[in-house]
Design a protein around this motif. Structure first.
Motif, PDB file in Angstrom:
ATOM      1  N   ARG A 133      -7.082   4.588   5.906  1.00  0.00           N
ATOM      2  CA  ARG A 133      -8.316   3.918   6.329  1.00  0.00           C
ATOM      3  C   ARG A 133      -8.339   2.468   5.847  1.00  0.00           C
ATOM      4  O   ARG A 133      -8.771   1.567   6.576  1.00  0.00           O
ATOM      5  N   VAL A 134      -7.859   2.265   4.613  1.00  0.00           N
ATOM      6  CA  VAL A 134      -7.804   0.895   4.096  1.00  0.00           C
ATOM      7  C   VAL A 134      -6.891   0.051   4.973  1.00  0.00           C
ATOM      8  O   VAL A 134      -7.197  -1.098   5.314  1.00  0.00           O
ATOM      9  N   LEU A 181      -1.471  -5.456  -0.703  1.00  0.00           N
ATOM     10  CA  LEU A 181      -2.568  -5.091  -1.600  1.00  0.00           C
ATOM     11  C   LEU A 181      -3.377  -6.296  -2.086  1.00  0.00           C
ATOM     12  O   LEU A 181      -4.513  -6.155  -2.511  1.00  0.00           O
ATOM     13  N   LEU A 227      -6.908  -6.851  -0.870  1.00  0.00           N
ATOM     14  CA  LEU A 227      -8.038  -6.047  -1.346  1.00  0.00           C
ATOM     15  C   LEU A 227      -9.100  -6.904  -2.013  1.00  0.00           C
ATOM     16  O   LEU A 227     -10.203  -6.465  -2.257  1.00  0.00           O
ATOM     17  N   LEU A 271       0.818  -1.205   0.000  1.00  0.00           N
ATOM     18  CA  LEU A 271       0.000   0.000   0.000  1.00  0.00           C
ATOM     19  C   LEU A 271       0.860   1.267   0.000  1.00  0.00           C
ATOM     20  O   LEU A 271       0.649   2.174  -0.809  1.00  0.00           O
ATOM     21  N   PHE A 285      -5.946  13.078  -0.640  1.00  0.00           N
ATOM     22  CA  PHE A 285      -7.096  12.213  -0.394  1.00  0.00           C
ATOM     23  C   PHE A 285      -6.670  10.746  -0.364  1.00  0.00           C
ATOM     24  O   PHE A 285      -7.106   9.968   0.487  1.00  0.00           O
ATOM     25  N   ALA A 286      -5.753  10.397  -1.284  1.00  0.00           N
ATOM     26  CA  ALA A 286      -5.316   9.005  -1.386  1.00  0.00           C
ATOM     27  C   ALA A 286      -4.605   8.552  -0.118  1.00  0.00           C
ATOM     28  O   ALA A 286      -4.760   7.411   0.312  1.00  0.00           O
ATOM     29  N   VAL A 329      -8.632  -0.932   8.136  1.00  0.00           N
ATOM     30  CA  VAL A 329      -9.631  -1.973   7.959  1.00  0.00           C
ATOM     31  C   VAL A 329      -8.973  -3.328   7.694  1.00  0.00           C
ATOM     32  O   VAL A 329      -9.376  -4.351   8.240  1.00  0.00           O
ATOM     33  N   LEU A 330      -7.927  -3.306   6.853  1.00  0.00           N
ATOM     34  CA  LEU A 330      -7.296  -4.566   6.467  1.00  0.00           C
ATOM     35  C   LEU A 330      -6.333  -5.078   7.528  1.00  0.00           C
ATOM     36  O   LEU A 330      -6.167  -6.281   7.691  1.00  0.00           O
ATOM     37  N   LEU A 345      -7.230   7.833   2.366  1.00  0.00           N
ATOM     38  CA  LEU A 345      -7.937   6.611   1.967  1.00  0.00           C
ATOM     39  C   LEU A 345      -7.072   5.383   2.274  1.00  0.00           C
ATOM     40  O   LEU A 345      -7.549   4.389   2.841  1.00  0.00           O
ATOM     41  N   ALA A 346      -5.776   5.475   1.942  1.00  0.00           N
ATOM     42  CA  ALA A 346      -4.878   4.346   2.179  1.00  0.00           C
ATOM     43  C   ALA A 346      -4.765   4.066   3.678  1.00  0.00           C
ATOM     44  O   ALA A 346      -4.713   2.911   4.105  1.00  0.00           O
TER      45      ALA A 346
END
Lengths: 115, 497
Positions: A97-98, A107, A110, A25, A90-91, A101-102, A94-95
């Motif tokens: 938050r990803v 990657l 995903l 990521l 923004f990315a 969660v993960l 987002l990364a």
């Protein structure tokens, strides 16, 4: 200079693609940042480089005589840099938050949405 | 007056978006979004009539004359798309009033929906290649937010894929725009049409390749469509419906514009390639859909397959083909959004998007069956709905120049589409529901605004079908303006102000 910068674009794209394909990521984001800089440089170089001639109409003349440095690509890059910055900011969030969660940087994980 | 009219489709969503974003915690925000959507639809209808009476209009922003400044151009194609986007915007806004949870609303859902419309309308109206990049980014950035708003696990994972591919494609577009400027010294589309002749065709081909690559990722063409079915089923349903309708079609719109006005010199290379891509896109999309049992994923694969049809019109590169493609874009936007919204209503009633768990809707909710069956038959191309005419124009356009292979493929894919729609019908509507779930279904109800939003889109396909002659005349006019851009150039460069 032109050739040197062209090589720089090549290096940036090469490193960027390598990082994007690593499957991590964080590296993915770094790769995207490099690729976006490479794209900006392409825009900068495409009309050719002119050194030492600013695009200002000299005193007494009516029109600008070539050669002069084209200011438009620089205006375009300025726009592209600002957009790129916004999108990358923004990315990053987002990364983050990803990753939350993960719980992993991998990657390949995903794939979870496809089920 | 004229200048204001051309800027208004951008001002309305911008102001509506800002206001509803700041009022996001009060019901007033919803009202502002709805009012803005209504006003945009009114304006869209007006502009569609305006451009037919007055011809192509253009305005130079900040008074910098073309080709030096940025121009907004309203031709028939742009006006059609502005109207179409506004109508979808209204339907989705209506549906979202009760179809989106208060949590997401308080995060600014309606604001971002309006901002996305802002980007979409900008992309339709701009007459400048670099400015199109900016509008695409406005649209994309709002779409990233809409897709991940709420932060559910699936949303974040799907959103990241969507982000990654779209970011890369934007970089390709940016490089293409830069190289195009390097070759021609202009970015104004009308000016470029005049200048591109002086450039060596092999050089323009390199640039055309960049644009085709970038836009075919965004339009989800074969073989670059993987991000679409991986992300479109993750957000809340109104968002999914909005995405199904608009962003990919903006890319298709850009392809239509660039590969008619700008890259018209080598149809044997580019348009032939586009025709091949069209065939593969249609087939892979529809085959992917056959394997799906989740309604949203099934419909997502159909988006891909349908985009193949639109691109087929461009690949044929004849007036009839292009007109058919344009007709198809408009028809598809309405029908696809309607099908997604119906799926959302079914999920509201039965609590699932999986075909195995749906059933009995025909018996207990016949109005929903009607809302579904109209766009479903239209999508498959059954007369008298709009889909039949859209396919008819493309098929005739293909036969006209002897492209029998692609015509055959398109007819076969239509058959498979019908099979897919029958699968949904059989599973969700006809299949009897277990006794204990019947009672739950009878107790469940959907808010009226959601039904109205869906019905708006479901039934417009009937009107387009019944008025196909008029609709086709519009599409044909739009196609001629693309293929012979002399009026466009006159409006932009000469005496347009």
């Amino acid at each position: 200079m032109m050739v040197l910068l062209a090589f720089l674009v090549g290096v940036l794209v090469g490193v960027g693609v390598y990082l994007v394909l690593q499957g991590s990521l964080a590296r993915f984001l770094l790769g995207l940042a490099l690729l976006s800089n490479a794209a900006n440089l392409v825009v900068f170089l495409s009309p050719g480089l002119v050194r030492g001639h600013s695009p200002i109409i000299p005193l007494g003349a009516k029109v600008l005589e070539p050669p002069y440095a084209d200011p438009l690509p620089q205006a375009m890059i300025l726009t592209a840099i600002v957009i790129g910055l916004g999108v990358l900011a923004f990315a990053v969030v987002l990364a983050y938050r990803v990753h939350q969660v993960l719980g992993t940087d991998d990657l390949d994980e995903l794939r979870g949405t496809d089920r | 007056m004229k200048d204001l009219l051309l800027v208004l489709p951008l001002l309305l969503p911008l102001l509506g978006g800002l206001l509803s974003f700041f009022l996001r915690r009060s019901p007033l925000g919803d009202g502002v979004a709805l009012a803005s959507a209504l006003a945009q639809l009114g304006l869209g209808v007006f502009l569609l009539g305006y451009v037919q009476v007055k011809g192509i209009q253009s305005t130079a922003l900040s008074g910098w004359p073309a080709p030096f400044g940025i121009v907004l151009v309203l031709d028939t194609f742009a006006a059609l798309m502005v109207f179409t986007a506004a109508l979808v915007g209204l339907a989705v806004t209506l549906y979202s009033l009760r179809g989106i949870d208060p949590g997401r609303k308080s995060l600014g859902y309606f604001g971002f929906l309006q901002f996305m419309l802002f980007g979409v309308q900008g992309a339709f109206l701009t007459g400048d290649v670099f400015n199109l990049y900016v509008w695409l980014e406005v649209m994309l950035l709002s779409s990233f937010v809409l897709l991940t708003l709420g932060g559910e696990r699936a949303q974040l994972l799907g959103g990241f894929k969507y982000f990654a591919l779209n970011f890369l494609s934007s970089l390709f577009y940016l490089m293409g725009a830069g190289l195009l400027y390097g070759l021609t010294g202009s970015l104004n589309l009308a000016d470029l049409h005049l200048r591109i002749d002086q450039v060596e065709p092999t050089r323009t081909s390199v640039v055309a390749g960049f644009f085709l690559l970038a836009l075919s990722i965004k339009a989800a063409l074969f073989p670059l469509f993987f991000w679409l079915p991986a992300s479109y089923h993750t957000p809340p349903l109104p968002v999914a419906a909005f995405f199904a309708a608009l962003p990919t079609k903006v890319a298709v719109y850009a392809l239509f514009r660039l590969f008619t006005v700008l890259f018209y010199q080598e149809p044997e290379l580019w348009h032939r390639l586009i025709l091949w891509i069209a065939g593969f896109t249609m087939v892979t999309g529809v085959l992917g859909a056959l394997a799906q049992m989740e309604v949203r994923r099934l419909l997502s694969f159909h988006i891909i397959s349908q985009i193949g049809y639109m691109i087929m019109g461009l690949g044929l590169f004849t007036p009839l083909g292009i007109a058919g493609g344009i007709f198809y874009i408009v028809h598809h936007i309405f029908v696809k959004a309607a099908l997604f919204l119906v799926a959302g209503l079914a999920q509201r009633l039965l609590g699932s998007f999986h075909l195995e768990e749906l059933g009995g809707l025909y018996r207990f909710r016949p109005y929903l069956a009607l809302l579904f069956v109209v766009p479903a038959l239209s999508l498959a191309g059954v007369p008298p709905f709009s889909g039949f005419f859209a396919k008819l124009f493309l098929v005739v356009g293909g036969m006209e120049i002897g492209e029998y292979a692609i015509v055959g493929v398109s007819l076969l894919v239509g058959l498979f589409t019908l099979m897919s729609m029958m699968k949904i019908w059989r599973e969700a509507f006809w299949k009897p529901l277990p006794q204990e779930r019947q009672e739950a279904l009878l107790r469940a109800s959907v808010p009226r605004t959601m039904v109205v939003g869906t019905a708006l889109l479901s039934f417009i396909t009937v009107f387009i079908g019944l008025g196909a002659g008029y609709g086709f005349a519009l599409a044909e006019r739009a196609a001629w303006e693309l293929l012979d851009p002399s009026d466009y150039i006159k409006a932009v460069l000469g005496g347009g102000r």
